[in-house]
Motif scaffolding. Structure first.
Motif, PDB file in Angstrom:
ATOM      1  N   ASP A   1      38.461 -19.244 -42.683  1.00  0.00           N
ATOM      2  CA  ASP A   1      39.504 -20.175 -43.117  1.00  0.00           C
ATOM      3  C   ASP A   1      40.716 -20.181 -42.194  1.00  0.00           C
ATOM      4  O   ASP A   1      41.716 -20.842 -42.482  1.00  0.00           O
ATOM      5  N   GLY A   2      40.650 -19.451 -41.106  1.00  0.00           N
ATOM      6  CA  GLY A   2      41.767 -19.413 -40.165  1.00  0.00           C
ATOM      7  C   GLY A   2      42.925 -18.542 -40.599  1.00  0.00           C
ATOM      8  O   GLY A   2      43.946 -18.478 -39.912  1.00  0.00           O
ATOM      9  N   ILE A   3      42.816 -17.843 -41.734  1.00  0.00           N
ATOM     10  CA  ILE A   3      43.886 -16.975 -42.236  1.00  0.00           C
ATOM     11  C   ILE A   3      43.552 -15.530 -41.896  1.00  0.00           C
ATOM     12  O   ILE A   3      42.444 -15.052 -42.151  1.00  0.00           O
ATOM     13  N   ASP A   4      44.494 -14.846 -41.305  1.00  0.00           N
ATOM     14  CA  ASP A   4      44.309 -13.458 -40.924  1.00  0.00           C
ATOM     15  C   ASP A   4      44.575 -12.568 -42.145  1.00  0.00           C
ATOM     16  O   ASP A   4      45.713 -12.490 -42.624  1.00  0.00           O
ATOM     17  N   PRO A   5      43.570 -11.870 -42.683  1.00  0.00           N
ATOM     18  CA  PRO A   5      43.803 -11.044 -43.877  1.00  0.00           C
ATOM     19  C   PRO A   5      44.570  -9.757 -43.569  1.00  0.00           C
ATOM     20  O   PRO A   5      44.952  -9.043 -44.494  1.00  0.00           O
ATOM     21  N   PHE A   6      44.794  -9.480 -42.295  1.00  0.00           N
ATOM     22  CA  PHE A   6      45.470  -8.237 -41.919  1.00  0.00           C
ATOM     23  C   PHE A   6      46.982  -8.351 -42.034  1.00  0.00           C
ATOM     24  O   PHE A   6      47.667  -7.368 -42.353  1.00  0.00           O
TER      25      PHE A   6
END
Length: 453
Positions: free
Chosen positions: A116-121
């Motif tokens: 989704d293009g979102i960095d979970p970090f």
């Protein structure tokens, strides 16, 4: 000795950092222009990948920006890190976030493929745009911490923390305590060509748990970082005063000691140096967390030791930490990487190309793999270019060679020989039927490496 002080405080009050964070955010929300918050979602790491010591190190990577740009850093009870500031130097913060990511780069949270293009970090918040979301996130974190605090109310009361009023009494008890039976040693062994090996140095330590149980049962001597550091300086002085009397001191080419930086510039340390044989060295082992606390003291201590023919070692590193830290700035004589069984597990595709290059770049002669408790650990180290090892597996090898060559070995079993050899002074060592032989073996045959399919 590495103590995660922030994490210990959080264990006592899991809401402390969250309450301070929420208060800081709400006050900043009154003047939101130019303010930014960065959240590193370290609570989402696998539990085995987020020990408290590594989380503390991750938070301390931001320390230079706390000073230079007045940023505020919060390490929360769940492991998340928040960085707050006005006119934040985003490129510099992003570089440090990348270094933190590299500390945990064997964890799926740090993988680069995001559908989704979102960095979970990591999440960035601009107060002027995202303040409501930011405030809600932190309130939820505080609520979770409060639930944890209530759950812990039913657990047994922790040991009573050490207080300033206890300190003088404990100093007197340490100085009166016979710490000789509490001293232990462990060799660091370097493999050489043609299946031979030699002892590089003997690390001598004092059992802090034994000391605590002897002089302060029921007390939590680790509760306050600064009180413990003061207490440990007294323990350093006691150790340094006793060591010149130890017979084992006469044998190895070098010894290593875990010391406070301040203890290295002390009368007791100079007294120890005065009894060493010509050419015999002392290697001071310092924890990486302590270096972050006072980098200037570390650098001056390192230079002083080298000027006098000795050395300094940075202890407590993981492979990821070795890659994340600027070793050209620290320039130690040695570093210790801590072995863990999951290091030999299959890695994700981004992993595997780095450690051998880091070891080669730093110099294989400077890298030690510690806590080696199996042949697997040693084989992994050799595969990554390491040649120096320390741990119970090496103790067993040295004990085996000692017994093979000892004229009195028929009177012992291997377990007893290993235990006696780890003793520095006291009854256990004196039980050996041939005490001089405990220190006799300095060069030994390296174990054969098994072929892998």
């Amino acid at each position: 000795m590495s103590i995660s002080w922030a994490m210990m405080l959080q264990e006592r009050d899991p809401t402390r950092a969250e309450r301070e964070l929420l208060d800081t955010i709400e006050r900043g929300g009154r003047t939101p222009a130019g303010r930014t918050a960065v959240q590193l979602h370290l609570s989402q790491l696998l539990p085995s990948n987020r020990p408290g010591s590594r989380l503390k190190i991750a938070s301390r990577l931001f320390a230079p920006l706390e000073i230079s740009h007045n940023l505020q850093v919060f390490l929360l009870s769940n492991g998340d890190i928040f960085v707050l500031g006005r006119d934040m130097p985003e490129n510099q913060v992003d570089n440090i976030v990348h270094r933190v990511r590299s500390l945990f780069d064997n964890d799926p949270l740090t993988f680069d493929d995001f559908d989704d293009g979102i960095d979970p970090f990591v999440t960035w918040y601009a107060y002027e745009v995202d303040f409501s979301e930011l405030e809600m996130v932190v309130r939820n974190l505080l609520e979770a911490a409060e639930i944890l605090r209530k759950q812990r109310l039913g657990t047994p009361a922790p040991p009573e923390p050490l207080s300033p009023s206890d300190l003088d009494q404990l100093r007197d008890k340490v100085l009166a305590l016979n710490i000789r039976p509490m001293l232990r040693r462990q060799p660091c062994i370097r493999l050489r060509p043609r299946q031979s090996a030699e002892i590089m140095f003997e690390e001598i330590t004092v059992g802090i748990t034994e000391v605590r149980d002897s002089i302060a049962p029921g007390k939590d001597i680790f509760a306050d970082r600064w009180l413990f550091q003061d207490f440990s300086r007294t323990l350093d002085a006691a150790l340094l005063a006793v060591l010149p009397q130890a017979p084992v001191l006469a044998r190895p080419a070098a010894i290593s000691l875990n010391l406070n930086l301040e203890s290295i510039d002390s009368r007791e340390f100079r007294g120890l140096l005065n009894v060493l044989k010509p050419g015999q060295k002392v290697i001071a082992e310092v924890q990486v967390i302590d270096i972050f606390t006072n980098l200037a003291a570390y650098q001056s201590t390192r230079d002083l030791l080298r000027h006098n023919g000795h050395g300094i070692l940075i202890d407590g590193l993981s492979p990821a930490m070795l890659g994340a830290m600027d070793m050209s700035l620290l320039d130690p004589d040695f570093v210790k990487i801590l072995w863990a069984a999951d290091l030999a597990a299959p890695q994700h595709p981004r992993k595997g190309e780095g450690l051998a290059d880091l070891v080669s770049g730093l110099g294989a002669e400077r890298v030690i793999l510690s806590r080696c408790e199996s042949e697997q650990a040693m084989s992994w180290g050799l595969a990554n270019g390491m040649t120096a090892f320390q741990g119970r597996y090496m103790d067993a090898i040295l004990g085996t060679v000692t017994m093979q060559q000892c004229p009195s070995s028929s009177q012992c079993i291997l377990r007893d020989c290993i235990i006696r050899r780890t003793s520095v002074m006291g009854r256990r060592r004196s039980e050996c039927p041939n005490m001089p032989w405990l220190d006799q073996v300095q060069v030994l045959s390296a174990p054969s490496r098994r072929r892998t399919q």
